[in-house]
Scaffold this active site. Sequence first.
Site, short mmCIF file in Angstrom:
data_model
loop_
_atom_site.label_atom_id
_atom_site.label_comp_id
_atom_site.label_asym_id
_atom_site.label_seq_id
_atom_site.Cartn_x
_atom_site.Cartn_y
_atom_site.Cartn_z
CD GLU A 427 -1.64 0.65 3.50
OE1 GLU A 427 -1.51 -0.48 4.01
OE2 GLU A 427 -2.28 1.55 4.02
CG ASP A 501 0.82 0.62 6.88
OD1 ASP A 501 1.89 0.07 6.53
OD2 ASP A 501 0.53 1.79 6.63
CG ASP A 503 -3.09 1.12 9.89
OD1 ASP A 503 -3.47 0.42 8.92
OD2 ASP A 503 -2.53 2.21 9.75
CG ASP A 505 -6.83 3.64 7.01
OD1 ASP A 505 -8.08 3.46 7.00
OD2 ASP A 505 -6.29 4.72 7.24
#
Length: 640
Positions: A427, A501, A503, A505
């Site tokens: 990403e 990541d 997290d 998102d």
Amino acid sequence: MTSSYSAEQIQVLEGLDPVRKRPGMYIGSTGPRGLHHLVYEVVDNSVDEALAGYCTHIEIELNEDGSCSVTDDGRGIPTDTHPTTGKSALETVMTVLHAGGKFGGGGYKVSGGLHGVGISVVNALSEWVEVTVWREKKVHTQRYERGIPVTELISEPHPENQQGTSVSFLPDAEIFSETREFDYNTLAGRLKELAYLNAGVKITFSDRRQTPERVEAYCYEGGIREYVTYMTREKEPLHKDIIYVSGERNDVQVEVALQWCVDAYSDNLLGFANNIRTIDGGTHLEGLKTVLTRTINTVARKRNKIKENEANLAGENVREGLTGVVSVKVPDPEFEGQTKTKLGNTEVRGIVDSLVGEVLSEYLEFNPHVADSVIDKAIQAFKAAEAARNARELVRRKSVLESSPLPGKLADCSTRDPAESEIFLVEGDSAGGSAKQGRDRRFQAILPLRGKILNIEKTDDSKIYKNNEIQSLITALGLGIKGEEFDASALRYHRIVIMTDADVDGAHIRTLLLTFFYRYQRDLVDQGYIYIACPPLYKIERGRNHYYCYSDRELQQQLATFPPNASYNIQRFKGLGEMMPAQLWETTMNPESRTLKRIEIEDAAEADRIFTVLMGDRVAPRREFIETHGSRLNLVDLDI
Ligand code: 0RA
């Protein structure tokens, strides 16, 4: 009941040794699935009692000591002496294989073909079982260890007019060597499903292994109608009332609930036979699909929506945006296929067809607005399919998919052997930069993806091919046309690694990518080409040593190994881009030291629902869903 000396009665004499010798034959596996199967087996008996009309409440408790209790308020397992065995009926049910259905009159039937192996199997595979029966102002108890009674059947007076059965069991560590820990979400999901399938039955589920205890109750007066409402809660319905059919013919009970939604592009029909999810479909779903296509076409012609010279709508057009549940109860279910999750009884096809046909035709006649909107939606689907076909043809002609140049931002690997090639889907450009510098360029390729990729769940096919990120993915990987047969020989990498990541998102982008793979070319997922990278969350530095931690628990575990006055420094990685290329290599990409998780879809129909819900319009419930149901998409740890 059998009147002659038949095979069933011979079976009654079989003991439990074979179950402990070959547990897999009876519960499928001795892994987590088999473990949970024990609970379902006991619960099924109570559900049968509820279906027979004698039980209204079933309680499942996960106890502190790792055991599970299932309690119902049914008639109670009979405790009188059984003529064949000379033992109490209760002890016979508990210690004799296949004895479950042969007691106390013909009304008692076993729920499933998958389950339905009998409570004795649970007894055989448990370190201990304690059964309590309340009947006729008495309470009866007996304890077993590894299938063998260790007490008499003890009967005492019980002042209250209480009725029911309670079975507590502790799975045997000798059998379930991998894990004996029940998973809350797995059980909650199935229990909730059972409550939907059996309208009005109250199922309480308590987890007492933690403080505070967790208690949930499931009870749906509307049954599968409420199930459909639940499944479409993220969507915009085309009609308010759920279309509902309930009927019985030749001892086959049929229940169907249907709702079309505006903003959905695939169908989501769940089939059940005797409360067992039929993942691979079968005659009940075939009957439903046939009658839907026929009825909608007939009504569409009647209402002049399709002209005489025009073609019929196809089944998939009619089902576009449709959510539904078909649940049948069959006296002698035949389950087919490798996983025994396909209903085979041929008589069911016609029964579903005719029962649904009558109700649906009438419903559409009395609700012409609904009829019109369903037909219009199907006609739109028909046209969209045509447009997509044309778009695909265009794509083919331009050979975008076949021989277009590889996307500019792809940093390809040098080897041309797909079997040893890996591609990391990363990403953003900054993480992409670290990954490019950190990789082993001989066999690792990097494709940075910018921003959120298109949500394929919410788009029709013609738009998919116009999207840049998707185009890059398709060409970089060497994929074919959506939905067409998967050509593994064209695949450019045999490991497709999603690296986002750690997290929310990142989780969202990961889900978008998984949805893309699942909907675009499902074989990629089914055949195990898709992986997830596991980057660390923390780095601890202590003196000359450093440690990477991949979860908060690991962090705590590592810190606990330090002396109380130790000094150390913790770095929290907010994203992959924050990591030095060498760190990213060492922790996440180096085959020697990384962990990759391979995506395996245990239950395709469930996955379908999860993707539909995950990809709904509202974000908050979706996040919750990722957290609570993510485990259904089984992530298998592979240290490769
Ligand atoms: C056979 C006959 C009767 C009840 C049951 C089995 C029964 C089994 C289980 C297992 C868990 N809960 C259960 N509840 C009932 C009927 C006995 C009668 O006629 O009273």
